[in-house]
Motif scaffolding. Structure first.
Motif, PDB file in Angstrom:
ATOM      1  N   LEU A   9      -6.558  -3.974  -3.001  1.00  0.00           N
ATOM      2  CA  LEU A   9      -5.546  -3.094  -2.494  1.00  0.00           C
ATOM      3  C   LEU A   9      -4.493  -2.210  -2.664  1.00  0.00           C
ATOM      4  O   LEU A   9      -3.779  -1.549  -2.818  1.00  0.00           O
ATOM      5  CB  LEU A   9      -5.452  -3.210  -0.965  1.00  0.00           C
ATOM      6  CG  LEU A   9      -5.580  -2.114   0.247  1.00  0.00           C
ATOM      7  CD1 LEU A   9      -6.499  -0.576   0.252  1.00  0.00           C
ATOM      8  CD2 LEU A   9      -5.218  -2.676   1.580  1.00  0.00           C
ATOM      9  N   GLN A  10      -3.607  -3.375  -3.040  1.00  0.00           N
ATOM     10  CA  GLN A  10      -1.935  -3.546  -3.534  1.00  0.00           C
ATOM     11  C   GLN A  10      -2.779  -2.798  -4.947  1.00  0.00           C
ATOM     12  O   GLN A  10      -1.698  -1.387  -5.132  1.00  0.00           O
ATOM     13  CB  GLN A  10      -1.988  -5.051  -3.824  1.00  0.00           C
ATOM     14  CG  GLN A  10      -0.326  -4.776  -4.854  1.00  0.00           C
ATOM     15  CD  GLN A  10       0.521  -5.968  -4.886  1.00  0.00           C
ATOM     16  OE1 GLN A  10       0.104  -6.941  -4.145  1.00  0.00           O
ATOM     17  NE2 GLN A  10       1.924  -5.823  -5.216  1.00  0.00           N
ATOM     18  N   ASP A  57      -1.412   3.154  -6.897  1.00  0.00           N
ATOM     19  CA  ASP A  57      -2.130   4.240  -8.117  1.00  0.00           C
ATOM     20  C   ASP A  57      -2.099   5.122  -7.249  1.00  0.00           C
ATOM     21  O   ASP A  57      -2.296   6.079  -8.324  1.00  0.00           O
ATOM     22  CB  ASP A  57      -3.283   3.671  -8.029  1.00  0.00           C
ATOM     23  CG  ASP A  57      -3.591   2.674  -9.662  1.00  0.00           C
ATOM     24  OD1 ASP A  57      -2.835   2.294 -10.362  1.00  0.00           O
ATOM     25  OD2 ASP A  57      -4.292   2.337  -9.291  1.00  0.00           O
ATOM     26  N   VAL A  58      -2.441   5.397  -5.721  1.00  0.00           N
ATOM     27  CA  VAL A  58      -1.881   6.709  -5.873  1.00  0.00           C
ATOM     28  C   VAL A  58      -0.582   6.999  -4.714  1.00  0.00           C
ATOM     29  O   VAL A  58      -0.734   7.700  -4.185  1.00  0.00           O
ATOM     30  CB  VAL A  58      -3.070   6.432  -4.260  1.00  0.00           C
ATOM     31  CG1 VAL A  58      -4.584   6.436  -5.113  1.00  0.00           C
ATOM     32  CG2 VAL A  58      -3.200   5.473  -3.341  1.00  0.00           C
ATOM     33  N   ARG A  59      -0.033   6.571  -5.017  1.00  0.00           N
ATOM     34  CA  ARG A  59       1.623   6.636  -3.625  1.00  0.00           C
ATOM     35  C   ARG A  59       1.895   7.835  -4.398  1.00  0.00           C
ATOM     36  O   ARG A  59       2.329   8.268  -6.225  1.00  0.00           O
ATOM     37  CB  ARG A  59       2.282   5.288  -5.063  1.00  0.00           C
ATOM     38  CG  ARG A  59       3.443   5.751  -3.727  1.00  0.00           C
ATOM     39  CD  ARG A  59       4.475   5.039  -4.192  1.00  0.00           C
ATOM     40  NE  ARG A  59       3.871   2.953  -3.714  1.00  0.00           N
ATOM     41  CZ  ARG A  59       4.457   2.252  -4.414  1.00  0.00           C
ATOM     42  NH1 ARG A  59       5.504   2.586  -5.923  1.00  0.00           N
ATOM     43  NH2 ARG A  59       3.918   0.751  -3.867  1.00  0.00           N
ATOM     44  N   GLY A  60       2.118   8.728  -3.285  1.00  0.00           N
ATOM     45  CA  GLY A  60       2.507  10.438  -3.354  1.00  0.00           C
ATOM     46  C   GLY A  60       1.374  11.092  -3.475  1.00  0.00           C
ATOM     47  O   GLY A  60       2.003  12.461  -3.209  1.00  0.00           O
ATOM     48  N   ALA A  61       0.607  10.931  -3.691  1.00  0.00           N
ATOM     49  CA  ALA A  61      -0.870  11.955  -3.696  1.00  0.00           C
ATOM     50  C   ALA A  61      -0.600  12.470  -2.063  1.00  0.00           C
ATOM     51  O   ALA A  61      -0.927  13.256  -2.641  1.00  0.00           O
ATOM     52  CB  ALA A  61      -1.724  11.294  -3.630  1.00  0.00           C
ATOM     53  N   ASP A  67      -0.588   7.103   2.251  1.00  0.00           N
ATOM     54  CA  ASP A  67       0.800   6.258   2.124  1.00  0.00           C
ATOM     55  C   ASP A  67       0.651   5.318   3.060  1.00  0.00           C
ATOM     56  O   ASP A  67       1.365   3.839   3.658  1.00  0.00           O
ATOM     57  CB  ASP A  67       2.039   6.995   1.543  1.00  0.00           C
ATOM     58  CG  ASP A  67       1.805   7.250   0.362  1.00  0.00           C
ATOM     59  OD1 ASP A  67       0.661   7.590  -0.422  1.00  0.00           O
ATOM     60  OD2 ASP A  67       2.534   8.322  -0.308  1.00  0.00           O
ATOM     61  N   ALA A  68       1.504   6.407   4.156  1.00  0.00           N
ATOM     62  CA  ALA A  68       0.939   5.702   5.653  1.00  0.00           C
ATOM     63  C   ALA A  68       0.187   4.244   5.921  1.00  0.00           C
ATOM     64  O   ALA A  68       0.931   3.457   6.574  1.00  0.00           O
ATOM     65  CB  ALA A  68       1.218   6.883   6.140  1.00  0.00           C
ATOM     66  N   VAL A  69      -1.050   4.801   5.866  1.00  0.00           N
ATOM     67  CA  VAL A  69      -2.205   3.865   6.029  1.00  0.00           C
ATOM     68  C   VAL A  69      -2.131   2.404   5.702  1.00  0.00           C
ATOM     69  O   VAL A  69      -2.193   1.329   5.626  1.00  0.00           O
ATOM     70  CB  VAL A  69      -3.377   4.279   6.288  1.00  0.00           C
ATOM     71  CG1 VAL A  69      -4.554   3.494   6.391  1.00  0.00           C
ATOM     72  CG2 VAL A  69      -3.360   5.857   7.662  1.00  0.00           C
TER      73      VAL A  69
END
Length: 135
Positions: free
Chosen positions: A34-35, A40-44, A49-51
């Motif tokens: 999960l980390q 990898d998907v940060r900002g998409a 991001d919040a979840v």
């Protein structure tokens, strides 16, 4: 720990949400990467991001209560001295060392070997206890 059916974790009708317990969030971090996904998907997608950040917070909080640590990934960050032997794990579980080794070989208890000896993290022991209580 009481077993709950899957529908017990789903709340809402129009926009359902799933409640994820902290222990499960910690398990997902450790076993599902999960980390890495969070990075990898940060900002998409701000909601994603919040979840993912909420899952991280739940995992850290659970680790703090169950293992006495708030470190991210205890297997990567904790020194070997934080790990326990099969005899220590057996004493904490109230079973024999053979029972601990059997749980490891059957894949029920996650451990790693160093110089032929099993090392068990406090987090993995807590996961095992929770899974055993749910069974």
């Amino acid at each position: 720990m009481t077993y709950r059916p899957p529908e017990a974790y789903v709340h809402g009708v129009g926009a359902p949400a799933v409640i994820v317990p902290g222990r499960v969030a910690a398990w997902l971090e450790q076993h599902a990467g999960l980390q890495r996904i969070r990075i990898d998907v940060r900002g998409a997608d701000p909601e994603v991001d919040a979840v993912l950040a909420a899952l991280r917070l739940a995992a850290l909080t659970w680790r703090g209560t169950a293992c006495g640590t708030t470190q991210g990934n205890t297997e990567e960050q904790a020194p070997l001295s934080a790990d326990m032997s099969t005899s220590t794990a057996a004493a904490r579980l109230g079973i024999t060392e053979r029972g601990v080794r059997l749980a490891i070989t059957r894949g029920r208890l996650t451990a790693h070997q160093v110089d032929g000896r099993w090392h068990i993290t406090p987090e993995n022991l807590a996961h095992y206890l929770a899974a055993r209580a749910a069974a």
